[in-house]
Design an enzyme around this catalytic site. Structure first.
Site, PDB file in Angstrom:
ATOM      1  N   GLY B  72      86.416  76.570  81.075  1.00  0.00           N
ATOM      2  CA  GLY B  72      86.054  75.336  81.044  1.00  0.00           C
ATOM      3  C   GLY B  72      86.914  74.220  81.968  1.00  0.00           C
ATOM      4  O   GLY B  72      87.345  73.253  81.437  1.00  0.00           O
ATOM      5  N   CYS B 131      79.857  75.095  88.172  1.00  0.00           N
ATOM      6  CA  CYS B 131      80.635  75.563  86.963  1.00  0.00           C
ATOM      7  C   CYS B 131      79.709  75.794  85.790  1.00  0.00           C
ATOM      8  O   CYS B 131      79.107  74.776  85.331  1.00  0.00           O
ATOM      9  CB  CYS B 131      81.996  74.868  86.542  1.00  0.00           C
ATOM     10  N   LYS B 166      80.325  74.992  96.735  1.00  0.00           N
ATOM     11  CA  LYS B 166      80.346  76.491  95.990  1.00  0.00           C
ATOM     12  C   LYS B 166      78.940  76.357  95.276  1.00  0.00           C
ATOM     13  O   LYS B 166      78.939  75.450  94.330  1.00  0.00           O
ATOM     14  CB  LYS B 166      81.523  76.486  95.015  1.00  0.00           C
ATOM     15  N   GLY B 245      82.045  89.877  92.444  1.00  0.00           N
ATOM     16  CA  GLY B 245      82.029  91.154  92.108  1.00  0.00           C
ATOM     17  C   GLY B 245      82.795  92.209  93.225  1.00  0.00           C
ATOM     18  O   GLY B 245      82.830  93.421  93.155  1.00  0.00           O
TER      19      GLY B 245
END
Lengths: 245, 303
Positions: B72, B131, B166, B245
């Site tokens: 967060g 986010c 992003k 990943g």
């Protein structure tokens, strides 16, 4: 912190759910009681944080409880297997501030780090009293080991099947101590905080991402702002913690 | 120019490896383990205008081949980052660093970016419109082309440094958001942020994370990242920083072939703190294996 490749020398059941894991191999850094390690397990993405119970020049002793798939997998690993270990994590207990009569209070799987602490405090010529709390007699481990170190011991079980019936707080009466070091489930730590005015250090548990302070995955609010349980802790001074939470 | 070097929006990187924001803090923990100057750069912990305590714990859960987080955006706020953290970074990292920024309004994005843009050691602004772990702002800006473009315009109006946007994978058409960001003036894109996910504890019958949902990262999301970088590369002409990943040099090659100019490494840093130096060491061997002369020449090579 250092990354080690250690070989399992022993992995044996102390109770139906609690195991002792002894890892063997060389390391460089010195360790402190109350620190923890992170074990990488084959096929599991995150490492498992496990508190340090005891150690010597080339052994680490960890005591862990089977609580999920990872620790179940660990419990089935046999001696001879090697593990990728991050060692020397966390701050550990500060033994310089305990005074001459420290009291150690542990509940269940919170007990193991207090063994290494007890050993160190006794080596510093301190008179150590230990209260160990379990649910029932079948879950008891390491009582004899603490006694062998020379600690004065009080044992409680919630159901009264061994030692004094009740919780660790029921065994506080009559103990004259200079300092409290505790590790166990949060309800036990809260009860201790209510039951005694001793200055103290409390070791906390939290789900972790990295275990070395990078991800903020285990941050908790404290009186001194957000603290990472893995890096700023896991041991916190009593007055830093927000007990009302 | 070395065979590992790439150029990201006019800044030369010695190699394309960049630890991702949120797994690297301000670099301190890793600087104790290795020399950070071997990295291409690193993206420091996401910064907001005001301090944020983040979400309650548990913030972390595990899954096969990955993890969920719901931290967060815990951070001390941009003023403290500039006063306390950037001077500390300057002691341990001597290359341009990437400043990751989040916000809850266009004004917040602009103000935070303007403050960080003025810092000499900042090379790029990485504007996080993705986010998944905050309840207003955050990802909501990144799920629609129009709101993504609005953030980019607000930031570009104040920034002199290159602006990377992003992007979130939690959209139907990531190429449309990418194109909107490019049209609004973005200098580059970084993708993917984490994939919105949840785990439930059968014992408590409740979500494991206190936040309920969290962002999935780790090897489980690599194929999603490869697909999205590939799609975005077809849609835009600005550079892409690929992530999702990555845990070895082979993954880096794969994302670069999909279209990435540089590659961020995220969750792998948490399980192997030495993963970035290992990847940088592995890269020349893997390049030899696949007969790659220089990394720069394979960018988008799969198209």
């Amino acid at each position: 912190m250092e990354q080690l490749r250690l070989v399992i020398a022993e992995n044996s059941a102390l109770t139906p759910w609690v195991y002792r894991l002894v890892l063997e191999g060389e390391r460089k850094e010195t360790l402190r009681p109350g620190q923890f390690v992170e074990l990488a397990l084959p096929g599991r993405f995150l490492r498992r944080p496990i508190s340090l119970c005891d150690w010597d020049a080339n052994h680490l002793t960890l005591i862990y409880k089977v609580v999920g798939q990872g620790t179940d997998q660990l419990s089935r690993m046999r001696p001879g297997h090697s593990l990728d270990v991050l060692a020397g994590l966390g701050n550990g207990y500060d033994t310089a501030c305990t005074g001459a009569h420290p009291l150690l209070v542990g509940g269940g799987v919170g007990i193991p780090p207090l063994y290494g602490l007890c050993k160190q405090l006794i080596s510093e010529n301190k008179e150590v009293t230990v209260i160990l709390g379990f649910n029932t007699k079948d879950e008891i481990f390491y009582v004899n080991e603490f006694e062998a170190l020379g600690a004065r011991l009080r044992l409680t079980t919630a159901d009264g099947s061994a030692g004094q019936k009740g919780f660790v707080t029921d065994a506080l009466a009559g103990i004259e101590a200079s300092h409290l070091c505790a590790c166990g489930p949060m309800p036990m730590l809260r009860a201790l905080n209510r039951a005694t005015d001793l200055p103290g250090q409390f070791s906390l548990e939290e789900r972790m991402g990295c275990g070395f302070g990078a991800c903020m995955g285990c941050s908790i609010p404290t009186r001194e702002g957000q603290k990472r349980v893995c890096k700023d802790g896991p041991v916190f001074r009593r007055e830093v913690l927000l007990w009302e939470n | 120019m070395g065979k590992l070097s790439v150029n990201l929006c006019g800044i030369e990187l010695d190699n394309p490896i960049i630890p991702a924001s949120g797994v690297f803090g301000y670099g301190r923990e890793f600087a104790a383990l290795y020399d950070l100057d071997i990295l291409g750069s690193f993206s420091f912990k996401g910064t907001t205008l005001h301090p944020r305590e983040g979400n309650p714990t548990p913030r972390i859960a595990e899954c096969p081949a990955g993890m969920l987080n719901a931290v967060g955006l815990q951070n001390p706020g941009v003023a403290a980052v500039i006063a306390r953290e950037l001077p500390e970074i300057a002691k341990i990292f001597h290359k341009p660093v990437m400043a990751n920024v989040s916000g809850f309004s266009l004004e917040e994005y602009a103000e935070t970016c303007a403050a960080l843009d003025a810092q000499d050691q900042v090379g790029w602004l990485e504007v996080n419109i993705s986010c998944p772990n905050v309840h207003q702002g955050g990802m909501s800006f990144g799920t629609e082309p129009e709101s993504a473009a609005a953030v980019v315009k607000a930031v570009k109006a104040v920034a002199k440094k290159p602006v990377l946007v992003k992007l979130t994978p939690n959209v139907t058409d990531i190429a449309a958001v990418a194109k909107a960001a490019e049209d609004a003036g973005a200098d580059g894109l970084s993708l993917i942020n984490t994939v919105l996910a949840m785990r439930i504890d059968p014992r408590t019958r409740r979500p494991v994370l206190a936040n309920g949902t969290g962002g999935l990262s780790g090897p489980a999301v690599l194929p999603i990242a490869v697909r999205m970088v590939y799609q975005v590369y077809e849609a835009v002409s600005i550079p892409i920083v690929g992530m999702g990943g990555v845990s070895c040099a082979r993954d880096v090659i794969e994302l670069m072939l999909a279209g990435a100019t540089a590659v961020e490494v995220g969750a792998a840093n948490l399980t192997d703190p030495f993963v970035c130096p290992k990847i940088i060491k592995e890269l020349p061997k893997i390049m030899e294996e696949y007969r790659i002369e220089s990394l720069a020449e394979i960018i988008g090579g799969a198209h």
